[in-house]
Design a protein around this motif. Structure first.
Motif, short mmCIF file in Angstrom:
data_model
loop_
_atom_site.label_atom_id
_atom_site.label_comp_id
_atom_site.label_asym_id
_atom_site.label_seq_id
_atom_site.Cartn_x
_atom_site.Cartn_y
_atom_site.Cartn_z
N PHE A 1 0.82 -1.21 0.00
CA PHE A 1 0.00 0.00 0.00
C PHE A 1 0.86 1.26 0.00
O PHE A 1 0.56 2.22 -0.71
N ILE A 2 1.93 1.26 0.78
CA ILE A 2 2.83 2.40 0.80
C ILE A 2 3.49 2.59 -0.56
O ILE A 2 3.61 3.71 -1.05
N LEU A 3 3.88 1.50 -1.20
CA LEU A 3 4.46 1.56 -2.54
C LEU A 3 3.49 2.19 -3.52
O LEU A 3 3.88 3.04 -4.34
N PHE A 4 2.23 1.83 -3.44
CA PHE A 4 1.21 2.39 -4.32
C PHE A 4 1.06 3.89 -4.12
O PHE A 4 1.05 4.67 -5.08
N TYR A 5 0.96 4.32 -2.87
CA TYR A 5 0.75 5.74 -2.60
C TYR A 5 2.00 6.58 -2.90
O TYR A 5 1.87 7.72 -3.36
#
Length: 61
Positions: free
Chosen positions: A13-17
């Protein structure tokens, strides 16, 4: 496997954001824009691979 899942899901999720942030904020630098676009596209693909991985592992054993 549970600890790996507990750590990797928030990181996806952090990678996506971070990818969305890079994609939007560095519009004048084409290299960074491509990196942000790649991170944004790669994160859901990684999520799907993470979800289907155990099934595929058991399927081909």
């Amino acid at each position: 496997m549970d600890t790996f899942a507990d750590v990797s899901k928030p990181l996806i999720f952090i990678l996506f954001y971070v990818g969305i942030f890079l994609w939007i904020m560095v519009a004048k630098d084409p290299v960074r824009k491509r990196v942000g676009m790649g991170m944004t596209i790669f994160a859901p693909a990684l999520w799907l691979l993470f979800q289907a991985g155990p099934f595929l592992y058991r399927l081909f054993l």
